[in-house]
Write a protein that holds these residues in place. Structure first.
Motif, PDB file in Angstrom:
ATOM      1  N   LEU A  36     -16.835  72.028  47.823  1.00 44.95           N
ATOM      2  CA  LEU A  36     -17.147  70.935  48.750  1.00 44.95           C
ATOM      3  C   LEU A  36     -16.835  69.566  48.154  1.00 44.95           C
ATOM      4  N   ALA A  37     -16.709  69.483  46.834  1.00 43.60           N
ATOM      5  CA  ALA A  37     -16.535  68.191  46.174  1.00 43.60           C
ATOM      6  C   ALA A  37     -15.385  68.240  45.177  1.00 43.60           C
ATOM      7  N   GLU A  38     -14.775  67.075  44.962  1.00 40.62           N
ATOM      8  CA  GLU A  38     -13.731  66.927  43.957  1.00 40.62           C
ATOM      9  C   GLU A  38     -14.286  66.135  42.777  1.00 40.62           C
ATOM     10  N   PRO A  39     -13.932  66.511  41.534  1.00 40.39           N
ATOM     11  CA  PRO A  39     -14.475  65.816  40.352  1.00 40.39           C
ATOM     12  C   PRO A  39     -14.283  64.307  40.371  1.00 40.39           C
ATOM     13  N   SER A  40     -13.101  63.822  40.784  1.00 39.77           N
ATOM     14  CA  SER A  40     -12.846  62.374  40.768  1.00 39.77           C
ATOM     15  C   SER A  40     -13.767  61.646  41.729  1.00 39.77           C
TER      16      SER A  40
ATOM     17  N   GLY B 149     -20.838  60.740  28.298  1.00 40.86           N
ATOM     18  CA  GLY B 149     -20.131  61.962  27.919  1.00 40.86           C
ATOM     19  C   GLY B 149     -20.216  63.041  28.971  1.00 40.86           C
ATOM     20  N   ILE B 150     -19.892  62.682  30.212  1.00 42.87           N
ATOM     21  CA  ILE B 150     -19.988  63.629  31.321  1.00 42.87           C
ATOM     22  C   ILE B 150     -18.606  64.190  31.640  1.00 42.87           C
ATOM     23  N   GLY B 151     -18.517  65.493  31.701  1.00 42.30           N
ATOM     24  CA  GLY B 151     -17.298  66.164  32.134  1.00 42.30           C
ATOM     25  C   GLY B 151     -17.568  66.891  33.440  1.00 42.30           C
ATOM     26  N   ILE B 152     -16.700  66.702  34.438  1.00 44.58           N
ATOM     27  CA  ILE B 152     -16.912  67.322  35.751  1.00 44.58           C
ATOM     28  C   ILE B 152     -15.762  68.270  36.047  1.00 44.58           C
ATOM     29  N   TYR B 153     -16.119  69.498  36.425  1.00 43.46           N
ATOM     30  CA  TYR B 153     -15.127  70.547  36.662  1.00 43.46           C
ATOM     31  C   TYR B 153     -15.428  71.243  37.987  1.00 43.46           C
ATOM     32  N   LYS B 154     -14.373  71.576  38.696  1.00 47.66           N
ATOM     33  CA  LYS B 154     -14.514  72.221  39.998  1.00 47.66           C
ATOM     34  C   LYS B 154     -14.489  73.733  39.851  1.00 47.66           C
TER      35      LYS B 154
END
Length: 495
Positions: free
Chosen positions: A339-343, A360-365
């Protein structure tokens, strides 16, 4: 000499750390204040004091400096520090005159008693057997020998590096039969730093570098060259030692970091020495490493996880298309559903004061159930702190507190006028019928899929980039779930 296992408890911030089957090249990673330097210091203290428990060593703490070794100055609990050390045949011959390998396990307790620091041995085993009276004296000799076999290289200490420079001067002045070692060292420098064509001393004690055929005093040369040359000299003199290197990448260009790491790996593979490195460099982390030691901190207490980059871990990383060098530097990982994109999530978090760079947050789909299961396995292996966005129905009940639900696609929050401006930048110009359909209350995500499909474009391939551009603008609506996610991030960050 090589540390096989290492244990430490109640030393500064370190608690209940057990590192087993350590390799030749061990890289320690973690955020500032997580205990990397404390771990190096504990290893140094362990080797320097292998025999202190046997000798019942006692030191008066006149200025209360030794109290700093205890976490929160809690001197009521003893420090436990120990491990297993293996000595090669050559080292045992040198120390005892006997040709055989010896493996020693020793665990010492350090107590604070009436302003005295007292050492006591809790466990001692030689080749998995208790010591006898006959070999106890030999073990003491071996421990004394070992105390000279460790080198701590600080991140920057002018006194230390001045001492290294004096050793270089002594080697340069050595008799002709010893100068071959000096010339071998010069050749090594040329291999690692091709720009340096030679090294010599002028006026007896001034080190001069030949850089592209131009003589330059070392103190006037680039700081990266200075550090590499001194580092190489330390490595050159450290055969059979245990080396503790604190952030060796400082002032080094990435290619120099890679060359140094390649050299260290080659020498550790050949048993020249054992190395423990603390680092914040992705170039060091992405080198060939035997073991990663990942420092974690919770409620002021530091722990450590040892990880081998084995086939299982490589497979996980490959399927998920993530780099270990990236994920090791993520303090918090956020996994989003389809439902969401990292950017988009990153931009929305920035708008409410949550910076991925600072925290230091990393977001992955996560696109499939398989990917989610692989991430959960990675969480277990690496001790990752993970928050979930829109995946609450797919994770175990024990993880529900770390999850934020998301009811619909992020596209449904985009301001329509901004969305039209952005898709035109992608060369897509909706016709009047399509624009009328967009203005109706409906599913913006499916509208975008259809509009792009009509023009032969797979929307999923541009979705992340388009979402990033749309959500750069402050006027774009944002779901209330972002506030909930931000609060969970702050809660994790404060632990």
């Amino acid at each position: 000499m090589r540390i096989i296992n290492f244990y430490v408890d109640h030393f500064r911030s370190l608690s209940n750390i057990k590192l087993e089957e350590l390799g030749g090249l061990n890289v320690i990673v973690g955020y500032n204040g997580y205990g990397k330097t404390n771990l190096l210091t504990a290893i140094y203290l362990f080797i320097k004091n292998l025999g202190s428990g046997l000798e019942k060593r006692s030191i008066e703490d006149r200025n209360q400096e030794y109290m700093l070794l205890w976490k929160d100055y809690d001197i009521n609990k003893p420090i436990t520090i120990g491990g297993t050390v293996e000595f090669s045949e050559e080292e045992v011959m040198k120390a005892l005159g006997k040709s055989r390998k010896i493996r020693v396990e020793v665990i010492n307790k350090i107590k604070y008693n009436n302003r005295f620091v007292e050492w006591d041995v809790e466990r001692l085993a030689i080749d998995n057997s208790p010591p006898t009276r006959d070999n106890l004296e030999e073990i003491k000799q071996l421990f004394s020998f070992a105390s000279q076999g460790i080198e701590y290289v600080p991140i920057f200490d002018q006194t230390y590096f001045d001492a290294v420079l004096r050793k270089m001067i002594e080697m340069n002045r050595s008799p002709i039969n010893m100068r071959r070692k000096w010339y071998d060292f010069i050749n090594l420098v040329g291999e690692v730093i091709p720009e340096i064509k030679g090294i010599e001393f002028w006026d007896s004690n001034k080190l001069v570098l030949n850089i592209q055929n131009l003589p330059i005093y070392i103190d006037l040369a680039a700081s990266g060259f200075q550090r590499v040359i001194l580092m190489l000299f330390i490595l050159w003199l450290s055969g059979r030692k245990i080396l503790l290197l604190e952030e060796p990448e400082v002032n080094m260009y990435p290619t120099l970091q890679s060359r140094i790491m390649k050299l260290i790996k080659s020498w550790t593979d050949n048993g020249v020495f054992q190395v423990f490195i603390t680092t914040h460099s992705p170039y060091v982390v992405s080198s060939q490493i035997d073991n990663y030691i990942i420092m974690k901190k919770k409620n002021g207490v530091s722990s450590a996880i040892k990880v081998n980059l084995d086939d299982q871990l490589k497979t996980l990383l490959g399927i998920l298309r993530v780099n270990l060098s990236e994920i090791l530097f993520d303090k918090i990982v956020i996994l989003t559903s389809g439902l969401a994109e990292p950017s988009v999530v990153l931009n929305w978090l920035r708008r409410i004061g949550i910076s991925n760079d600072e925290l230091g947050i990393g977001i992955y789909k996560v696109s499939t159930d398989l990917e989610l299961q692989l991430w959960l396995r990675l969480r277990e292996l690496l001790g990752l702190d993970i928050l979930f966005l829109g995946l609450c129905d797919k994770i175990d009940l024990s993880l529900k507190d770390y999850c934020v639900p998301l009811g619909r696609e992020v596209e449904n929050y985009y301001t329509k006028s901004k969305l039209i401006d952005v898709i035109r930048k992608f060369g897509v110009y909706p016709d009047e019928k399509e624009l009328r359909e967009l203005t109706k209350e409906g599913d913006t995500y499916n509208w975008l899929v259809n509009v792009f499909r009509k023009r032969g474009i797979d929307y999923e391939k541009v979705r992340n980039s388009l979402g990033e551009l749309v959500t750069m603008y402050d006027g774009v609506e944002m779901p209330k779930e972002m506030e909930i996610l931000a609060n969970k991030i702050k809660s994790l960050e404060s632990i």
